[in-house]
Design an enzyme around this catalytic site. Structure first.
Site, mmCIF file in Angstrom:
data_model
loop_
_atom_site.group_PDB
_atom_site.id
_atom_site.type_symbol
_atom_site.label_atom_id
_atom_site.label_comp_id
_atom_site.label_asym_id
_atom_site.label_seq_id
_atom_site.Cartn_x
_atom_site.Cartn_y
_atom_site.Cartn_z
ATOM 1 N N LEU A 140 24.630 -12.995 35.098
ATOM 2 C CA LEU A 140 25.903 -13.764 34.760
ATOM 3 C C LEU A 140 27.087 -12.841 34.853
ATOM 4 O O LEU A 140 26.782 -11.496 34.189
ATOM 5 C CB LEU A 140 25.679 -14.721 33.797
ATOM 6 C CG LEU A 140 27.115 -15.427 33.194
ATOM 7 C CD1 LEU A 140 27.361 -16.335 34.163
ATOM 8 C CD2 LEU A 140 27.250 -15.834 31.755
ATOM 9 N N HIS A 141 28.058 -13.046 35.355
ATOM 10 C CA HIS A 141 29.622 -12.381 35.294
ATOM 11 C C HIS A 141 30.720 -13.137 35.414
ATOM 12 O O HIS A 141 30.538 -14.115 36.491
ATOM 13 C CB HIS A 141 29.497 -11.096 36.251
ATOM 14 C CG HIS A 141 29.122 -11.348 37.502
ATOM 15 N ND1 HIS A 141 27.748 -11.758 38.232
ATOM 16 C CD2 HIS A 141 30.071 -11.361 38.598
ATOM 17 C CE1 HIS A 141 28.142 -11.999 39.525
ATOM 18 N NE2 HIS A 141 29.283 -11.869 39.838
ATOM 19 N N GLN A 142 31.422 -13.026 34.980
ATOM 20 C CA GLN A 142 32.902 -13.781 35.092
ATOM 21 C C GLN A 142 34.025 -12.816 35.580
ATOM 22 O O GLN A 142 34.358 -11.635 35.331
ATOM 23 C CB GLN A 142 33.534 -14.359 33.721
ATOM 24 C CG GLN A 142 34.551 -14.928 33.866
ATOM 25 C CD GLN A 142 34.709 -16.008 32.708
ATOM 26 O OE1 GLN A 142 34.835 -17.142 32.860
ATOM 27 N NE2 GLN A 142 35.322 -15.616 31.640
#
Length: 181
Positions: A140-142
């Protein structure tokens, strides 16, 4: 280093285009990046980055459960990623503590970008799953992407090329100076 040169011709007829050569992008284009099923550790760039020194890993800030890193393939100068240290693919996999720090670091990233680069706006978001556009779907990464009036032109749309006016390390140094807890 990228180079602009006059358009060649095809069968003696110039096409009217100039060329911006970006050979460093071939590794990404050819798929030299983790697949959706990449495991934690050295196969995952977001697991490997925190094990490097901050300059080599392009890390802007380290938190307790999450960290902020410059995107190696930015859409715009200052394109940041907020990542949990833990190797999880989905936002719903975060613990309450990770979720809180993930949101807090996103706010701090916006503030640092405002102070360092004075953008006119931001795109903020995450693509979960390869079919949703995630380049590294397993971790996950934003994205926090600063935007300026006129920052989009024909190059990305027509030429699949993004011209970036600053080096990653120069951008990282500006963000480090602008980061406040």
């Amino acid at each position: 280093m990228a180079e602009v040169e006059d358009a060649g011709d095809f069968a003696g007829v110039p096409d009217g285009f100039q060329r911006l050569w970006t050979p460093h992008r071939m590794a990404y284009i050819l798929g030299d990046r983790p697949s959706e099923d990449a495991g934690a550790g050295t196969d995952c760039p977001f697991c490997a980055a925190p094990d490097k020194d901050d300059g080599e890993g392009l890390i802007v800030h380290r938190g307790t459960t999450c960290y902020v890193v410059l995107n190696l393939f930015p859409y715009n100068p200052g394109h940041l990623l907020v990542c949990p240290y833990r190797h999880v693919p989905l936002y719903t996999d975060l613990t309450p503590e990770e979720t809180a720090e993930f949101a807090e670091l996103t706010q701090h990233a916006i503030g640092a970008l405002r102070r360092a680069t004075e953008p006119g706006g931001f795109n903020i978001g995450m693509n979960q799953g390869e079919v949703a556009g995630a380049g590294v779907a397993a971790h996950l990464h934003q994205h926090v992407v600063p935007r300026w009036a006129g920052d989009m032109n024909f190059l990305p749309v027509i030429g699949q090329t993004k011209a970036l006016p600053t080096l990653l390390e120069d951008t990282r140094q500006a963000l480090l100076a602008a980061w406040t807890p």
